[in-house]
Design an enzyme around this catalytic site. Structure first.
Site, PDB file in Angstrom:
ATOM      1  N   TYR A 156       0.882  -1.227  -0.164  1.00 13.20           N
ATOM      2  CA  TYR A 156      -0.115   0.116  -0.169  1.00 13.20           C
ATOM      3  C   TYR A 156       0.821   1.289  -0.025  1.00 13.20           C
ATOM      4  O   TYR A 156       2.069   1.069   0.596  1.00 13.20           O
ATOM      5  CB  TYR A 156      -0.832  -0.111   1.241  1.00 13.20           C
ATOM      6  CG  TYR A 156      -1.849   1.053   1.296  1.00 13.20           C
ATOM      7  CD1 TYR A 156      -2.918   1.454   0.526  1.00 13.20           C
ATOM      8  CD2 TYR A 156      -1.618   2.253   2.485  1.00 13.20           C
ATOM      9  CE1 TYR A 156      -3.682   2.387   0.770  1.00 13.20           C
ATOM     10  CE2 TYR A 156      -2.730   3.115   2.467  1.00 13.20           C
ATOM     11  CZ  TYR A 156      -3.684   3.218   1.554  1.00 13.20           C
ATOM     12  OH  TYR A 156      -4.415   4.622   1.717  1.00 13.20           O
ATOM     13  N   ASP A 208      -1.474  15.915   6.221  1.00 13.04           N
ATOM     14  CA  ASP A 208      -2.178  14.823   5.228  1.00 13.04           C
ATOM     15  C   ASP A 208      -3.025  15.741   5.023  1.00 13.04           C
ATOM     16  O   ASP A 208      -4.423  15.291   5.383  1.00 13.04           O
ATOM     17  CB  ASP A 208      -2.274  13.756   6.094  1.00 13.04           C
ATOM     18  CG  ASP A 208      -2.952  12.686   4.857  1.00 13.04           C
ATOM     19  OD1 ASP A 208      -2.925  13.081   3.872  1.00 13.04           O
ATOM     20  OD2 ASP A 208      -3.463  11.605   5.236  1.00 13.04           O
ATOM     21  N   ASP A 227      -2.995   5.363  -2.344  1.00  7.41           N
ATOM     22  CA  ASP A 227      -4.031   6.243  -1.880  1.00  7.41           C
ATOM     23  C   ASP A 227      -3.986   7.662  -2.795  1.00  7.41           C
ATOM     24  O   ASP A 227      -3.141   8.295  -2.791  1.00  7.41           O
ATOM     25  CB  ASP A 227      -3.597   6.789  -0.498  1.00  7.41           C
ATOM     26  CG  ASP A 227      -4.369   7.730   0.265  1.00  7.41           C
ATOM     27  OD1 ASP A 227      -5.421   8.134  -0.573  1.00  7.41           O
ATOM     28  OD2 ASP A 227      -4.131   7.972   1.278  1.00  7.41           O
ATOM     29  N   ASP A 267      -6.321   9.956  -2.699  1.00  2.00           N
ATOM     30  CA  ASP A 267      -7.011  11.283  -1.825  1.00  2.00           C
ATOM     31  C   ASP A 267      -8.225  11.473  -2.652  1.00  2.00           C
ATOM     32  O   ASP A 267      -8.870  10.535  -3.015  1.00  2.00           O
ATOM     33  CB  ASP A 267      -5.992  12.268  -1.756  1.00  2.00           C
ATOM     34  CG  ASP A 267      -4.879  12.350  -0.824  1.00  2.00           C
ATOM     35  OD1 ASP A 267      -4.944  11.418   0.129  1.00  2.00           O
ATOM     36  OD2 ASP A 267      -4.058  13.130  -0.596  1.00  2.00           O
ATOM     37  N   HIS A 326      -7.345   4.174  -4.567  1.00  2.00           N
ATOM     38  CA  HIS A 326      -8.701   4.555  -4.098  1.00  2.00           C
ATOM     39  C   HIS A 326      -8.844   6.218  -4.063  1.00  2.00           C
ATOM     40  O   HIS A 326      -7.848   7.033  -3.786  1.00  2.00           O
ATOM     41  CB  HIS A 326      -9.082   4.159  -2.524  1.00  2.00           C
ATOM     42  CG  HIS A 326      -7.944   4.578  -1.613  1.00  2.00           C
ATOM     43  ND1 HIS A 326      -8.010   5.644  -0.732  1.00  2.00           N
ATOM     44  CD2 HIS A 326      -6.920   3.791  -0.840  1.00  2.00           C
ATOM     45  CE1 HIS A 326      -7.091   5.968   0.187  1.00  2.00           C
ATOM     46  NE2 HIS A 326      -6.382   4.645  -0.005  1.00  2.00           N
ATOM     47  N   GLU A 350     -11.402   9.289  -2.529  1.00  2.00           N
ATOM     48  CA  GLU A 350     -12.225   9.270  -1.582  1.00  2.00           C
ATOM     49  C   GLU A 350     -13.315  10.560  -1.745  1.00  2.00           C
ATOM     50  O   GLU A 350     -13.117  11.374  -2.773  1.00  2.00           O
ATOM     51  CB  GLU A 350     -11.486   9.666  -0.211  1.00  2.00           C
ATOM     52  CG  GLU A 350     -10.649  10.817  -0.236  1.00  2.00           C
ATOM     53  CD  GLU A 350      -9.732  11.128   1.010  1.00  2.00           C
ATOM     54  OE1 GLU A 350      -9.115  10.187   0.996  1.00  2.00           O
ATOM     55  OE2 GLU A 350      -9.637  12.018   1.281  1.00  2.00           O
ATOM     56  N   CYS A 396      -6.844  13.583   7.214  1.00  2.00           N
ATOM     57  CA  CYS A 396      -7.012  12.189   7.905  1.00  2.00           C
ATOM     58  C   CYS A 396      -8.257  11.788   7.992  1.00  2.00           C
ATOM     59  O   CYS A 396      -9.116  12.322   8.880  1.00  2.00           O
ATOM     60  CB  CYS A 396      -5.924  11.851   9.084  1.00  2.00           C
ATOM     61  SG  CYS A 396      -6.272  10.295   9.867  1.00  2.00           S
ATOM     62  N   ARG A 449     -13.802   5.163  -1.686  1.00  2.01           N
ATOM     63  CA  ARG A 449     -13.431   5.218  -0.186  1.00  2.01           C
ATOM     64  C   ARG A 449     -14.750   6.412   0.099  1.00  2.01           C
ATOM     65  O   ARG A 449     -14.671   7.450  -0.386  1.00  2.01           O
ATOM     66  CB  ARG A 449     -11.992   5.874   0.355  1.00  2.01           C
ATOM     67  CG  ARG A 449     -12.280   6.376   1.636  1.00  2.01           C
ATOM     68  CD  ARG A 449     -10.747   6.793   1.999  1.00  2.01           C
ATOM     69  NE  ARG A 449     -10.552   7.738   3.149  1.00  2.01           N
ATOM     70  CZ  ARG A 449      -9.537   8.222   3.816  1.00  2.01           C
ATOM     71  NH1 ARG A 449      -8.403   7.490   3.398  1.00  2.01           N
ATOM     72  NH2 ARG A 449      -9.666   9.276   4.611  1.00  2.01           N
ATOM     73  N   GLU A 490     -14.318   4.192   5.420  1.00  2.00           N
ATOM     74  CA  GLU A 490     -13.409   4.744   6.295  1.00  2.00           C
ATOM     75  C   GLU A 490     -13.840   5.037   7.767  1.00  2.00           C
ATOM     76  O   GLU A 490     -15.240   5.294   8.066  1.00  2.00           O
ATOM     77  CB  GLU A 490     -12.879   6.132   5.837  1.00  2.00           C
ATOM     78  CG  GLU A 490     -11.971   6.948   6.741  1.00  2.00           C
ATOM     79  CD  GLU A 490     -10.631   6.240   6.911  1.00  2.00           C
ATOM     80  OE1 GLU A 490     -10.676   4.891   7.351  1.00  2.00           O
ATOM     81  OE2 GLU A 490      -9.437   6.808   6.695  1.00  2.00           O
ATOM     82  N   ASN A 504      -9.040  -0.338   7.019  1.00  2.00           N
ATOM     83  CA  ASN A 504      -8.063   0.437   7.288  1.00  2.00           C
ATOM     84  C   ASN A 504      -7.479   0.243   8.729  1.00  2.00           C
ATOM     85  O   ASN A 504      -8.440   0.665   9.529  1.00  2.00           O
ATOM     86  CB  ASN A 504      -8.349   1.913   6.825  1.00  2.00           C
ATOM     87  CG  ASN A 504      -7.244   2.801   7.311  1.00  2.00           C
ATOM     88  OD1 ASN A 504      -6.278   2.482   7.604  1.00  2.00           O
ATOM     89  ND2 ASN A 504      -7.632   4.183   7.345  1.00  2.00           N
TER      90      ASN A 504
HETATM   91  C1  LIG Z   1      -5.400   5.539   5.205  1.00  2.00           C
HETATM   92  C2  LIG Z   1      -4.908   6.943   4.875  1.00  2.00           C
HETATM   93  O1  LIG Z   1      -5.591   7.599   4.154  1.00  2.00           O
HETATM   94  C3  LIG Z   1      -3.495   7.108   4.474  1.00  2.00           C
HETATM   95  O2  LIG Z   1      -3.316   8.224   3.887  1.00  2.00           O
HETATM   96  O3  LIG Z   1      -2.672   6.330   4.801  1.00  2.00           O
HETATM   97  C4  LIG Z   1      -4.979   7.664   6.139  1.00  2.00           C
HETATM   98  C5  LIG Z   1      -4.307   6.843   7.363  1.00  2.00           C
HETATM   99  C6  LIG Z   1      -3.970   7.837   8.767  1.00  2.00           C
HETATM  100  O4  LIG Z   1      -3.748   8.880   8.813  1.00  2.00           O
HETATM  101  O5  LIG Z   1      -3.868   7.182   9.685  1.00  2.00           O
HETATM  102  C7  LIG Z   1      -6.512   7.870   6.911  1.00  2.00           C
HETATM  103  O6  LIG Z   1      -6.997   9.101   6.219  1.00  2.00           O
HETATM  104  O7  LIG Z   1      -6.855   7.026   7.434  1.00  2.00           O
HETATM  105 MG   LIG Z   2      -4.898   9.158   2.983  1.00  2.00          MG
END
Ligand SMILES: C[C@](O)(C(=O)O)[C@H](CC(=O)O)C(=O)O
Ligand SMILES: [Mg+2]
Length: 299
Positions: free
Chosen positions: A48, A62, A89, A91, A116, A118, A126, A161, A191, A213
């Site tokens: 991943y 993020d 990912d 986004d 994926h 979202e 996040c 997602r 999620e 996740n």
């Molecule tokens: C899965 C996720 O999108 C990621 O970017 O890895 C994040 C993981 C995290 O920040 O813990 C998420 O949004 O859950």
């Molecule tokens: Mg992410």
């Protein structure tokens, strides 16, 4: 040597076959390209590429600050290191429908097996933080439709997602997941599920694979592989764990260096030069050019 021996098309087909056969696909998040080789060696079924890891690696939160070029570039470096399929990912797709189409094609070019997309608004955050917002149903469906339309390899796995659980609850999640599948999503990533029963409810409502996740310090418990398998989950990601472990180890090690003036005490905890060279397949380069690996490793 040099590395992946499988073509992107073959990796995509493998991922599809595994999912179709009902096999659980476990995808630890790579901390860097070389760690993808470790993931493969330990017998996992996929790798991943986390947006959280990628942005943290660049010293950014993020929140959608990374660009398509950065994410596709890093994903390509990671996918290149392994014969396993790589799931990325993507986004929110780096924009709306037309940008999503471009994203899908650039990701295909990077050699990845799936991605994926979202339904958060931009700037995203996040999925395990409070205060998220999602786009309306039509905008969410448009992202998926345009991804499906843009892919050239029908085996590229498009995972939708939805972050709606935290905003409107479980029923809304099931409703949105159902619509996303109708729009062409090959799999659903619900999620921030609060319980195993919630996964089971999503599982019962749709008949495409679902992804769980497992991220530390988030809003879901750290469910085990066995628990998730039991409720019918088909793919599991541990997106940030390897980075968290590596960063914590580096932090501690720097403490030792500043206290003790050297790393000597930590040598037993280090990846040995021999292990590194083995992971790199250094010796194989020697078969190619016998002048490359004609030394011995001390210790
Ligand atoms: C899965 C996720 O999108 C990621 O970017 O890895 C994040 C993981 C995290 O920040 O813990 C998420 O949004 O859950
Ligand atoms: Mg992410």
């Amino acid at each position: 040597m040099l590395y992946s021996t499988a073509t992107p098309e073959a990796k995509r087909a493998t991922l599809r076959e595994r999912l179709a056969a009902g096999e659980l696909v476990r995808l630890p998040g790579a901390a860097n390209p070389l760690s993808a080789r470790l993931i493969e060696r330990h017998g996992f079924e996929g790798v991943y590429v986390s947006g959280a890891v990628l942005s943290a690696d660049l010293g950014l939160p993020d929140i959608g600050l990374t660009t398509l070029t950065e994410v596709a570039g890093r994903s390509g470096q990671i996918a290149r290191m392994t014969d396993l399929p790589t799931l990325v990912d993507a986004d929110t797709g780096f924009g709306e429908a037309m940008n999503v189409a471009r994203t899908v094609q650039e990701m295909e070019n990077a050699g990845i097996a799936g991605l994926h997309l979202e339904d958060q608004v931009n700037p995203k955050r996040c999925g395990h933080l409070d205060g998220k917002q999602v786009v309306d149903e039509e905008a969410a469906l448009r992202r998926i439709r345009s991804a499906v339309q843009a892919r050239r390899d029908p085996n590229l796995l498009i995972v939708a997602r939805t972050d709606i659980r935290a905003v409107d609850g479980l029923d809304a999640t099931i409703e949105r997941a159902t619509r996303l599948v109708e729009a062409g999503a090959d799999a659903i990533f619900p999620e921030a599920m609060r319980s195993l029963e919630e996964f089971a409810a999503v599982r019962a409502a749709i008949d495409v694979p679902i992804l769980a996740n497992v991220t530390e310090f988030g809003q879901s418990e750290l469910f085990t592989e066995a628990q998730l398998r039991d409720v019918g989950v088909n793919m599991i990601i541990w997106p940030v764990s390897l980075l968290r472990i590596a960063m914590h180890a580096m932090d501690g090690a720097l403490g030792v260096l500043s206290q003790e003036g050297g790393f000597e005490r930590l040598v037993p905890q280090m990846q040995h030069r021999r292990e590194l060279y083995d992971l790199l397949d250094y010796e194989a380069y020697n078969a190619f050019d016998s002048g490359v690996f004609n030394f011995s490793v001390p210790g």
